[in-house]
Design a protein around this motif. Structure first.
Motif, PDB file in Angstrom:
ATOM      1  N   LEU A  87       1.891   1.486  -3.170  1.00 14.57           N
ATOM      2  CA  LEU A  87       1.172   2.095  -4.548  1.00 14.57           C
ATOM      3  C   LEU A  87       1.179   3.594  -3.874  1.00 14.57           C
ATOM      4  CD1 LEU A  87      -0.758  -0.857  -4.362  1.00 14.57           C
ATOM      5  CD2 LEU A  87       0.363  -0.259  -6.564  1.00 14.57           C
ATOM      6  N   TYR A  99       0.816  -7.418  -5.315  1.00 14.17           N
ATOM      7  CA  TYR A  99       0.255  -7.530  -4.229  1.00 14.17           C
ATOM      8  C   TYR A  99      -1.005  -8.764  -4.727  1.00 14.17           C
ATOM      9  CZ  TYR A  99      -2.294  -4.428  -1.237  1.00 14.17           C
ATOM     10  OH  TYR A  99      -3.389  -4.058   0.421  1.00 14.17           O
ATOM     11  N   GLU A 100      -1.538  -8.143  -5.825  1.00 12.88           N
ATOM     12  CA  GLU A 100      -2.356  -9.141  -5.889  1.00 12.88           C
ATOM     13  C   GLU A 100      -2.541 -10.959  -6.234  1.00 12.88           C
ATOM     14  OE1 GLU A 100      -5.184 -10.874  -9.791  1.00 12.88           O
ATOM     15  OE2 GLU A 100      -4.434  -9.240 -10.236  1.00 12.88           O
ATOM     16  N   ILE A 140      -8.082  -6.212  -5.078  1.00 14.17           N
ATOM     17  CA  ILE A 140      -6.341  -5.434  -5.837  1.00 14.17           C
ATOM     18  C   ILE A 140      -6.757  -5.557  -7.432  1.00 14.17           C
ATOM     19  CG2 ILE A 140      -4.033  -5.789  -6.037  1.00 14.17           C
ATOM     20  CD1 ILE A 140      -4.923  -6.662  -3.004  1.00 14.17           C
ATOM     21  N   SER A 173      -6.633   2.330 -11.392  1.00 12.16           N
ATOM     22  CA  SER A 173      -5.341   3.452 -11.352  1.00 12.16           C
ATOM     23  C   SER A 173      -5.117   3.444 -12.774  1.00 12.16           C
ATOM     24  CB  SER A 173      -4.330   2.913 -10.292  1.00 12.16           C
ATOM     25  OG  SER A 173      -3.708   3.134  -9.971  1.00 12.16           O
ATOM     26  N   GLU A 192       0.633  -1.142  -0.456  1.00 10.94           N
ATOM     27  CA  GLU A 192      -0.059  -0.141  -0.442  1.00 10.94           C
ATOM     28  C   GLU A 192       0.643   1.321   0.295  1.00 10.94           C
ATOM     29  OE1 GLU A 192      -3.269   0.594  -0.623  1.00 10.94           O
ATOM     30  OE2 GLU A 192      -3.421  -1.282  -0.632  1.00 10.94           O
ATOM     31  N   ARG A 195       2.266  -1.233 -12.417  1.00 14.16           N
ATOM     32  CA  ARG A 195       1.716  -2.687 -12.298  1.00 14.16           C
ATOM     33  C   ARG A 195       2.186  -3.432 -12.056  1.00 14.16           C
ATOM     34  NH1 ARG A 195       0.201  -5.385 -18.512  1.00 14.16           N
ATOM     35  NH2 ARG A 195      -0.796  -7.340 -17.870  1.00 14.16           N
ATOM     36  N   ARG A 233      -9.209  -2.510  -8.316  1.00 13.10           N
ATOM     37  CA  ARG A 233      -7.744  -1.175  -8.126  1.00 13.10           C
ATOM     38  C   ARG A 233      -7.231  -0.685  -8.986  1.00 13.10           C
ATOM     39  NH1 ARG A 233      -5.925  -1.612  -2.610  1.00 13.10           N
ATOM     40  NH2 ARG A 233      -4.948   0.662  -3.005  1.00 13.10           N
ATOM     41  N   ALA A 234      -6.065  -2.097  -9.200  1.00 17.07           N
ATOM     42  CA  ALA A 234      -5.877  -1.703  -9.932  1.00 17.07           C
ATOM     43  C   ALA A 234      -5.829  -1.449 -12.090  1.00 17.07           C
ATOM     44  CB  ALA A 234      -4.653  -2.745 -10.397  1.00 17.07           C
ATOM     45  N   TRP A 238       0.731  -3.622  -8.194  1.00 18.18           N
ATOM     46  CA  TRP A 238      -0.413  -4.249  -8.395  1.00 18.18           C
ATOM     47  C   TRP A 238      -0.505  -5.776  -8.326  1.00 18.18           C
ATOM     48  CZ3 TRP A 238      -3.969  -2.175  -6.049  1.00 18.18           C
ATOM     49  CH2 TRP A 238      -4.198  -0.535  -6.271  1.00 18.18           C
ATOM     50  N   SER A 239       0.176  -6.098  -9.347  1.00 20.26           N
ATOM     51  CA  SER A 239       0.883  -7.786  -9.546  1.00 20.26           C
ATOM     52  C   SER A 239       1.516  -8.831  -9.015  1.00 20.26           C
ATOM     53  CB  SER A 239       1.157  -7.924 -11.251  1.00 20.26           C
ATOM     54  OG  SER A 239       1.456  -9.388 -11.767  1.00 20.26           O
ATOM     55  N   PRO A 279       1.019   4.481  -7.710  1.00 20.24           N
ATOM     56  CA  PRO A 279      -0.810   4.046  -7.903  1.00 20.24           C
ATOM     57  C   PRO A 279      -0.602   3.545  -9.888  1.00 20.24           C
ATOM     58  CG  PRO A 279      -1.017   6.366  -8.008  1.00 20.24           C
ATOM     59  CD  PRO A 279       0.561   6.445  -7.493  1.00 20.24           C
TER      60      PRO A 279
END
Length: 174
Positions: free
Chosen positions: A86, A99-100, A115, A122, A83, A93, A118-119, A96-97, A90
């Motif tokens: 991000l 994190y997911e 997530i 974003s 977090e 990618r 949200r990605a 985000w990837s 933000p």
């Protein structure tokens, strides 16, 4: 002198000789990965803190730390670090990837889906603002991809974060 000892000496010399150089954060982060691989998690965390002292807005250091905490099973710390990364970038990618993937490996598919949603939001917002998102083939920003390759070559491990997490925490298939 073995390879680990030699690597530590190189990292130490690098961070001492050029403490204010912009790439010092990469030295600290790579050194942290080495210590993690050797099982010294406290040293790894210390070096990641040093990386953030060298460059407090380093998304790469935060994402690396988040991945390490996930591998160690501290998903709450991992989530907070993702977090934080991000909030800084933000539109990243790769973060985000990762994190997911962490949430899926932790068997939290609903959180992973949130997530992903949200990605997408974003990424859409970044595109609308004209923000450039530089991605490589596996979805990692070029800097993270290069870092992952370098760490894998140095440490003899060519597995991706996702495959490492899946191996450690099991399949996400139910």
């Amino acid at each position: 002198m073995n390879n680990i000892t030699a690597a530590r000496a190189i990292f130490q010399r690098g961070v001492w000789e050029r403490p204010s150089h912009p790439r010092t954060v990469e030295l600290w982060t790579s050194w942290a990965l080495l210590e993690e691989r050797c099982g010294d998690y406290q040293a790894a965390r210390e070096y990641l803190r040093a990386a953030l002292r060298a460059e407090r807005f380093s998304v790469w250091a935060r994402a690396t730390w988040a991945a390490m905490e996930a591998r160690l099973g501290d998903f709450a710390a991992s989530r907070q670090l993702f977090e934080d990364a991000l909030r800084i970038d933000p539109s990243n990618r790769g973060v985000w990837s990762a994190y997911e993937s962490m949430e899926r490996a932790a068997r939290r598919p609903q959180a992973a889906d949130q997530i992903a949603t949200r990605a997408l939001g974003s990424m859409s917002q970044a595109g609308a603002l004209g923000t450039k998102v530089s991605l490589k083939g596996d979805g990692l920003p070029s800097g993270l991809e290069a870092a992952e390759r370098a760490a894998a070559a140095r440490l003899g491990n060519r597995k991706s974060l996702e495959s490492t997490l899946l191996e450690q925490y099991g399949s996400t298939q139910t």
